[in-house]
Write a protein that holds these residues in place. Structure first.
Motif, PDB file in Angstrom:
ATOM      1  N   GLY A 114      -0.248 -12.013   9.622  1.00  0.00           N
ATOM      2  CA  GLY A 114      -1.708 -12.030   9.675  1.00  0.00           C
ATOM      3  C   GLY A 114      -2.333 -12.171   8.308  1.00  0.00           C
ATOM      4  O   GLY A 114      -3.295 -12.935   8.121  1.00  0.00           O
ATOM      5  N   ILE A 115      -1.790 -11.466   7.313  1.00  0.00           N
ATOM      6  CA  ILE A 115      -2.330 -11.550   5.954  1.00  0.00           C
ATOM      7  C   ILE A 115      -2.166 -12.956   5.398  1.00  0.00           C
ATOM      8  O   ILE A 115      -3.066 -13.477   4.718  1.00  0.00           O
ATOM      9  N   ASP A 116      -1.044 -13.620   5.682  1.00  0.00           N
ATOM     10  CA  ASP A 116      -0.830 -14.992   5.212  1.00  0.00           C
ATOM     11  C   ASP A 116      -1.900 -15.923   5.770  1.00  0.00           C
ATOM     12  O   ASP A 116      -2.466 -16.752   5.041  1.00  0.00           O
ATOM     13  N   ASN A 131       1.553   0.280   0.390  1.00  0.00           N
ATOM     14  CA  ASN A 131       2.449  -0.590  -0.373  1.00  0.00           C
ATOM     15  C   ASN A 131       3.394  -1.405   0.501  1.00  0.00           C
ATOM     16  O   ASN A 131       3.948  -2.407   0.041  1.00  0.00           O
ATOM     17  N   ALA A 132       3.622  -0.980   1.724  1.00  0.00           N
ATOM     18  CA  ALA A 132       4.531  -1.714   2.604  1.00  0.00           C
ATOM     19  C   ALA A 132       3.863  -2.926   3.237  1.00  0.00           C
ATOM     20  O   ALA A 132       4.550  -3.757   3.845  1.00  0.00           O
ATOM     21  N   ALA A 133       2.561  -3.037   3.093  1.00  0.00           N
ATOM     22  CA  ALA A 133       1.824  -4.194   3.614  1.00  0.00           C
ATOM     23  C   ALA A 133       1.836  -5.282   2.551  1.00  0.00           C
ATOM     24  O   ALA A 133       1.120  -5.196   1.550  1.00  0.00           O
ATOM     25  N   VAL A 134       2.662  -6.288   2.767  1.00  0.00           N
ATOM     26  CA  VAL A 134       2.820  -7.365   1.795  1.00  0.00           C
ATOM     27  C   VAL A 134       2.736  -8.714   2.505  1.00  0.00           C
ATOM     28  O   VAL A 134       2.871  -8.806   3.727  1.00  0.00           O
ATOM     29  N   THR A 135       2.526  -9.762   1.713  1.00  0.00           N
ATOM     30  CA  THR A 135       2.552 -11.117   2.245  1.00  0.00           C
ATOM     31  C   THR A 135       3.998 -11.543   2.488  1.00  0.00           C
ATOM     32  O   THR A 135       4.939 -10.830   2.142  1.00  0.00           O
ATOM     33  N   GLU A 170       4.022 -10.092  -1.968  1.00  0.00           N
ATOM     34  CA  GLU A 170       2.924  -9.640  -2.809  1.00  0.00           C
ATOM     35  C   GLU A 170       2.119  -8.620  -2.027  1.00  0.00           C
ATOM     36  O   GLU A 170       1.849  -8.806  -0.837  1.00  0.00           O
ATOM     37  N   ALA A 171       1.741  -7.520  -2.682  1.00  0.00           N
ATOM     38  CA  ALA A 171       0.936  -6.508  -2.004  1.00  0.00           C
ATOM     39  C   ALA A 171      -0.304  -7.157  -1.401  1.00  0.00           C
ATOM     40  O   ALA A 171      -1.011  -7.922  -2.081  1.00  0.00           O
ATOM     41  N   SER A 172      -0.583  -6.866  -0.145  1.00  0.00           N
ATOM     42  CA  SER A 172      -1.710  -7.505   0.539  1.00  0.00           C
ATOM     43  C   SER A 172      -3.016  -7.294  -0.211  1.00  0.00           C
ATOM     44  O   SER A 172      -3.845  -8.210  -0.312  1.00  0.00           O
ATOM     45  N   ARG A 173      -3.227  -6.084  -0.735  1.00  0.00           N
ATOM     46  CA  ARG A 173      -4.493  -5.798  -1.425  1.00  0.00           C
ATOM     47  C   ARG A 173      -4.630  -6.616  -2.699  1.00  0.00           C
ATOM     48  O   ARG A 173      -5.718  -7.079  -3.036  1.00  0.00           O
ATOM     49  N   ILE A 233      -7.615  -4.130   8.187  1.00  0.00           N
ATOM     50  CA  ILE A 233      -6.493  -3.215   8.401  1.00  0.00           C
ATOM     51  C   ILE A 233      -5.201  -4.018   8.336  1.00  0.00           C
ATOM     52  O   ILE A 233      -5.030  -5.008   9.058  1.00  0.00           O
ATOM     53  N   ASP A 234      -4.298  -3.601   7.443  1.00  0.00           N
ATOM     54  CA  ASP A 234      -2.963  -4.195   7.374  1.00  0.00           C
ATOM     55  C   ASP A 234      -1.967  -3.058   7.188  1.00  0.00           C
ATOM     56  O   ASP A 234      -1.782  -2.551   6.081  1.00  0.00           O
ATOM     57  N   LEU A 235      -1.358  -2.629   8.289  1.00  0.00           N
ATOM     58  CA  LEU A 235      -0.409  -1.517   8.274  1.00  0.00           C
ATOM     59  C   LEU A 235       0.877  -1.934   8.993  1.00  0.00           C
ATOM     60  O   LEU A 235       0.827  -2.553  10.058  1.00  0.00           O
TER      61      LEU A 235
END
Length: 391
Positions: free
Chosen positions: A5-7, A27-31, A35-38, A103-105
């Protein structure tokens, strides 16, 4: 190739990028490029002004069940509001100057993993304070195969808690985006909700089918195998058996100083012959139950993840240990921020009133009743309207 979703969010021109954004993440939410999503959002011009973190904190290193305070993010310099500390839900002050909540979890597919329940509190807050929520979806790492979903379904009247607020199975076989839609409709929350879906993912796929590297979701969920076995061995938290916390292999081993490792391995393998094998091991937890003491027991190796029924296996293991080591096995409390006395932990994990009573059945009767006990009921029919991905 799977796009998260982040991509997909980063590849789209959104007219709200410059508006004030709150971001629930860790920190576990990455592309897909790790890369960290934030960081990726800010680098691509999204006006993120405040972060919110679940249990274990933004850096995902906080101990299980421990209070996490507000802090500042070293990576972005943004303030972080903890949703596992003084409060579990955002309040009006947290949301009043925000326009959009992202939200990205990284959920791991088990009801008692708390990131999902943080999401539900954010959904309710979004509805209460009139904010649009956008969930950036991620695949379920232990698959979306609904034939592998396992109960019991949670009894909301007698067993609701922060490790299970609402009636879903223990292993739910949905994504966090799908459950967002399900809860918003089923609970009549009324949140203005959008899910940015993944592409390339199918329900039969497990994490190794789309990525060679697993990003630890929390201190004890450090590998894919751990996530796969978590809905199997997490029930040991309610006993005097170590589940491997404080070792390199949490939720992959089970042991205690008073267990005969070879005996338990043989008993397990004689009674459970499909999709998983036990081998005898010794381990010494650095923290938690039996810290500093040598534990004898077993390590589980899943040989066929497409046929592995985690919950059924975990409950049968407890019954085998209970019957083999009468007088040594005990139920035990498990203290956390949200259950200060640690009482009734098995009831909360299983989502069933007086859960310990099921284990009082004679062994053959226990086995006969087990399939019925872990049934997911009509879960497939209930979630069918909100499923976002094909089999």
């Amino acid at each position: 190739m799977v796009q998260l979703g982040i991509d997909r969010l980063l590849l789209t021109a959104w007219d709200w990028k410059a508006r004030r954004i709150g971001f629930v993440t860790n920190n576990a939410a990455v592309t897909s490029n790790f890369e960290a999503s934030r960081k990726a959002l800010i680098r691509n011009g999204f006006n993120v002004v405040r972060l919110f973190s679940p249990e274990h904190g933004l850096d995902t290193t906080g101990p299980d069940g421990h209070f996490m305070g507000n802090t500042m993010d070293n990576l972005t310099g943004l303030p972080v509001v903890s949703l596992y500390g003084e409060k579990l839900a955002p309040d009006q002050k947290d949301f009043e100057d925000l326009d959009i909540i992202l939200i990205d979890l990284p959920d791991i597919g088990s009801r008692f993993y708390t990131y999902l329940w943080t999401l539900t509190y954010v959904l309710e807050a979004g509805a209460r304070y009139g904010k649009k929520l956008i969930v950036l979806d991620r695949p379920n790492p232990i698959s979306g195969n609904l034939l592998l979903a396992e109960g019991p379904m949670l009894d909301e009247v007698n067993a609701a808690s922060f490790i299970g607020r609402w009636a879903i199975p223990v292993r739910h076989s949905c994504t966090i985006g799908e459950l967002s839609y399900y809860f918003n409709i089923e609970r009549k929350i009324g949140c203005d909700l959008q899910v940015v879906t993944c592409t390339g993912w199918r329900r039969h796929m497990f994490h190794p089918d789309w990525s060679e590297s697993f990003v630890p979701a929390s201190p004890a969920i450090n590998t894919f195998e751990t996530a796969l076995l978590y809905p199997c061995l997490c029930f040991l938290e309610a006993t005097n058996i170590s589940e491997g916390r404080g070792t390199a292999v949490p939720f992959r081993v089970a042991g205690a100083p008073w267990i005969n490792a070879g005996e338990l391995a043989n008993i397990f393998n004689d009674n459970i012959k499909t999709a998983v094998v036990a081998r005898e091991v010794d381990f010494v937890p650095e923290v938690g139950r039996y810290a500093g003491n040598s534990c004898k027991g077993i390590m589980l190796h899943v040989t066929d993840r497409y046929q592995f029924h985690a919950v059924k296996t975990g409950l049968l293991l407890i019954k085998l240990i209970m019957d083999t080591y009468k007088g040594r096995f005990e139920w035990a409390p498990y203290k956390t921020l949200v259950n200060g006395k640690g009482e009734n932990h098995l009831t909360l994990l299983l989502g069933q009133l007086d859960a310990e009573d099921f284990f009082k059945l004679p062994f053959e009767g226990f086995k006969e009743e087990l399939d019925s006990y872990v049934s997911n009921g009509n879960w497939r029919e209930r979630v069918e309207p909100i499923l976002l991905y094909e089999d």
